[in-house]
Design a protein around this motif. Structure first.
Motif, PDB file in Angstrom:
ATOM      1  N   ILE A 158      -0.092   3.593   7.465  1.00 51.93           N
ATOM      2  CA  ILE A 158      -0.780   3.535   6.178  1.00 51.93           C
ATOM      3  C   ILE A 158      -2.228   3.102   6.348  1.00 51.93           C
ATOM      4  CG2 ILE A 158      -0.807   2.366   3.933  1.00 51.93           C
ATOM      5  CD1 ILE A 158       2.260   2.179   4.226  1.00 51.93           C
ATOM      6  N   GLY A 159      -2.473   2.166   7.235  1.00 56.43           N
ATOM      7  CA  GLY A 159      -3.818   1.670   7.458  1.00 56.43           C
ATOM      8  C   GLY A 159      -3.779   0.256   7.979  1.00 56.43           C
ATOM      9  N   ALA A 197      -7.489   9.650  14.539  1.00 55.12           N
ATOM     10  CA  ALA A 197      -7.658   8.635  13.503  1.00 55.12           C
ATOM     11  C   ALA A 197      -6.618   8.847  12.414  1.00 55.12           C
ATOM     12  CB  ALA A 197      -9.054   8.711  12.913  1.00 55.12           C
ATOM     13  N   GLY A 198      -6.031   7.770  11.950  1.00 47.08           N
ATOM     14  CA  GLY A 198      -5.005   7.865  10.927  1.00 47.08           C
ATOM     15  C   GLY A 198      -3.613   7.965  11.490  1.00 47.08           C
ATOM     16  N   THR A 199      -3.467   7.761  12.807  1.00 44.22           N
ATOM     17  CA  THR A 199      -2.162   7.727  13.437  1.00 44.22           C
ATOM     18  C   THR A 199      -2.024   6.438  14.225  1.00 44.22           C
ATOM     19  OG1 THR A 199      -2.896   8.843  15.455  1.00 44.22           O
ATOM     20  CG2 THR A 199      -2.115  10.237  13.643  1.00 44.22           C
ATOM     21  N   LEU A 200      -0.784   6.054  14.514  1.00 40.89           N
ATOM     22  CA  LEU A 200      -0.566   4.803  15.234  1.00 40.89           C
ATOM     23  C   LEU A 200      -1.118   4.834  16.652  1.00 40.89           C
ATOM     24  CD1 LEU A 200       3.006   3.674  14.116  1.00 40.89           C
ATOM     25  CD2 LEU A 200       0.820   2.617  13.551  1.00 40.89           C
ATOM     26  N   LEU A 224       0.798  -1.194   0.000  1.00 47.08           N
ATOM     27  CA  LEU A 224       0.000   0.000   0.000  1.00 47.08           C
ATOM     28  C   LEU A 224       0.847   1.268   0.000  1.00 47.08           C
ATOM     29  CD1 LEU A 224      -2.218  -1.190   2.976  1.00 47.08           C
ATOM     30  CD2 LEU A 224      -2.537  -1.707   0.590  1.00 47.08           C
ATOM     31  N   PRO A 225       0.390   2.350  -0.656  1.00 46.77           N
ATOM     32  CA  PRO A 225       1.107   3.612  -0.565  1.00 46.77           C
ATOM     33  C   PRO A 225       0.803   4.311   0.750  1.00 46.77           C
ATOM     34  CG  PRO A 225      -0.830   3.875  -1.925  1.00 46.77           C
ATOM     35  CD  PRO A 225      -0.750   2.419  -1.592  1.00 46.77           C
ATOM     36  N   PRO A 226       1.707   5.131   1.256  1.00 45.75           N
ATOM     37  CA  PRO A 226       1.444   5.827   2.501  1.00 45.75           C
ATOM     38  C   PRO A 226       0.215   6.727   2.381  1.00 45.75           C
ATOM     39  CG  PRO A 226       3.776   5.926   1.948  1.00 45.75           C
ATOM     40  CD  PRO A 226       3.071   5.374   0.757  1.00 45.75           C
ATOM     41  N   LEU A 227      -0.608   6.747   3.445  1.00 43.50           N
ATOM     42  CA  LEU A 227      -1.787   7.591   3.460  1.00 43.50           C
ATOM     43  C   LEU A 227      -1.724   8.666   4.534  1.00 43.50           C
ATOM     44  CD1 LEU A 227      -4.581   4.907   3.067  1.00 43.50           C
ATOM     45  CD2 LEU A 227      -3.531   6.282   1.293  1.00 43.50           C
ATOM     46  N   PHE A 228      -1.067   8.333   5.673  1.00 39.64           N
ATOM     47  CA  PHE A 228      -1.101   9.250   6.792  1.00 39.64           C
ATOM     48  C   PHE A 228       0.302   9.428   7.348  1.00 39.64           C
ATOM     49  CE2 PHE A 228      -4.956   6.631   6.801  1.00 39.64           C
ATOM     50  CZ  PHE A 228      -5.890   7.600   6.497  1.00 39.64           C
ATOM     51  N   PRO A 229       0.743  10.660   7.635  1.00 39.31           N
ATOM     52  CA  PRO A 229       2.063  10.878   8.217  1.00 39.31           C
ATOM     53  C   PRO A 229       2.037  10.616   9.715  1.00 39.31           C
ATOM     54  CG  PRO A 229       0.970  12.979   7.895  1.00 39.31           C
ATOM     55  CD  PRO A 229       0.050  11.925   7.321  1.00 39.31           C
ATOM     56  N   LEU A 230       3.179  10.183  10.244  1.00 35.34           N
ATOM     57  CA  LEU A 230       3.316   9.990  11.684  1.00 35.34           C
ATOM     58  C   LEU A 230       4.787  10.026  12.025  1.00 35.34           C
ATOM     59  CD1 LEU A 230       1.763   9.287  14.356  1.00 35.34           C
ATOM     60  CD2 LEU A 230       2.516   6.963  13.966  1.00 35.34           C
TER      61      LEU A 230
END
Length: 419
Positions: A374-375, A41-44, A17-23
């Protein structure tokens, strides 16, 4: 003729998968999470963000006819090279089949025998991205060129350098060994923790690279090795303790290792010098072990024990394997959060979490070495592949009709947020 499946579009749970969310990269703060997932949401540190994937079938090989090139005996492993060729290691037939991107046979490497380029008691085949091979047996390692031509044989001495148990090699050719077995009078005492060694191929001593964490030992009988090449080698495995944190490692393209060895959600990034260069974590707590989890694990052990004994009876390997029955199985207090990790060709880390009974049927997170989340792939979708390849290729070792081994290749097309 290769068995080509019709190309179709499916929405499944992929592994590329391509990266979706920065962390930002997280720093470790303990072996267990606190169970609270309250971040954004969207973070670890937040709740799972479920993603689905659109994939297409590329080809499937594995024949039930019995007289074609893709009639497999027992597929031990699969690998892709940079040209998208699939390398299928058949441990029963003692060869590697190289399958082209269109599903046709390119060449056969190896074959049963003891001569140069032939396979004898092979345990592992390591395939580099350029298509070259390290073919590992109990007492030797054969190096082959990408076309399958024999280069040289490295002998492992069970009484001195030991026999390396490895599934990957560094770019300089040194094996990354999670276990080195030694037999005889020169057998060395066990090292503390779970040592990872770099095993050179020039006959010099293995080098301790990193010592992974482990639970405190129980006061119990230990697994044992005995014998030698003359009298025959023997290994006796105790039933052991269930839910020991697994030691799993994967190689990143920059030479670092991604590693799991903890009870909680923790991925360690080990630098080329053997130091911990970073960690990736999520606040997910381990499950306490209860009666239902214990019984589910006992049943898994019974099935695994039967499979190991059946495999041992059908092999000519120069070693006898004995396993203790399920009555000797003990249990840790908690089920570790993570089950395994795998790295794809873009260096994304696929993190498999354990399911509610402690099995490997939980969700899978995809993260980057930089700590980008990423998800999460739901448990009921496509599983982590047995091999990643270039361009989103993924290969799965499966059993078709009549339990005939097949290898299915799919390609990731796109990601779609759930709902």
């Amino acid at each position: 003729m290769p068995k080509l499946t019709r190309t179709k579009m499916t929405t499944t749970r992929p592994r590329c998968l391509p990266p979706l969310f920065p962390l930002a990269l997280l720093v470790a703060c303990g072996d267990t999470g606190d169970g609270s997932v309250s971040g954004a949401a969207g973070t670890l540190d937040g709740p799972d963000v479920i993603v689905n994937a659109v994939t297409e079938e590329v080809f499937t090989v594995g024949s039930v006819v019995g007289d074609t090139w893709d009639t497999f005996g027992s597929v031990r492993s699969v690998h892709f090279d940079a040209q998208a060729n699939l390398h299928v290691f058949d441990i029963q037939l003692d060869h590697i089949l190289v399958v082209g991107p269109d599903g046709s046979l390119v060449r056969t490497v190896g074959g049963r025998g003891e001569g140069p380029g032939e396979f004898d008691n092979v345990t592992t085949a390591i395939v580099a991205r350029d298509g070259s091979y390290m073919v590992m047996g109990f007492t030797q390692i054969d190096l082959l060129e990408p076309g399958g031509e024999f280069v040289r044989r490295v002998t492992m001495d069970p009484t001195t350098t030991g026999m390396a148990m490895a599934s990957m090699a560094l770019p300089d050719g040194r094996l990354v060994a999670t276990q080195i077995m030694r037999f005889g009078e020169n057998e060395q005492p066990e090292e503390a923790g779970r040592p990872i060694h770099l095993f050179p191929l020039d006959g010099t001593e293995p080098e301790l690279f990193y010592t992974a964490w482990e639970l405190p030992e129980e006061d119990e009988e230990e697994s044992a090795r005995s014998g030698d090449r003359g009298s025959g080698m023997r290994m006796r495995f105790i039933a052991g303790r269930a839910f020991e944190p697994r030691l799993d490692i994967e190689l990143l393209t920059d030479g670092r290792l991604a590693l799991i060895d903890s009870i909680g959600y923790r991925i360690k990034l080990i630098g080329p010098d053997g130091s911990v260069a970073g960690m990736i974590e999520r606040p997910i707590a381990p499950l306490p072990v209860d009666d239902a989890i214990r019984e589910a694990e006992r049943e898994r052990y019974r099935e695994a024990e039967a499979g190991v004994l059946a495999s041992a009876s059908n092999t000519s390997l120069p070693i006898q394997i004995d396993r203790e029955g399920v009555e000797g199985r003990t249990f840790a207090d908690e089920v570790p959060v993570l089950y395994s990790i795998k790295v794809d060709w873009e260096d994304r880390i696929w993190v498999e979490r354990r399911g509610p009974t402690g099995d490997d049927d939980g969700p899978t997170d995809i993260v980057t070495p930089a700590g980008d989340y990423i998800g999460t792939l739901a448990p009921d979708g496509l599983r982590t592949p047995d091999a990643f390849g270039p361009g989103g290729l993924m290969a799965y070792i499966e059993s078709g009709d009549l339990e005939v081994p097949t290898v299915r290749v799919v390609r990731l097309i796109a990601l779609e947020p759930q709902g």
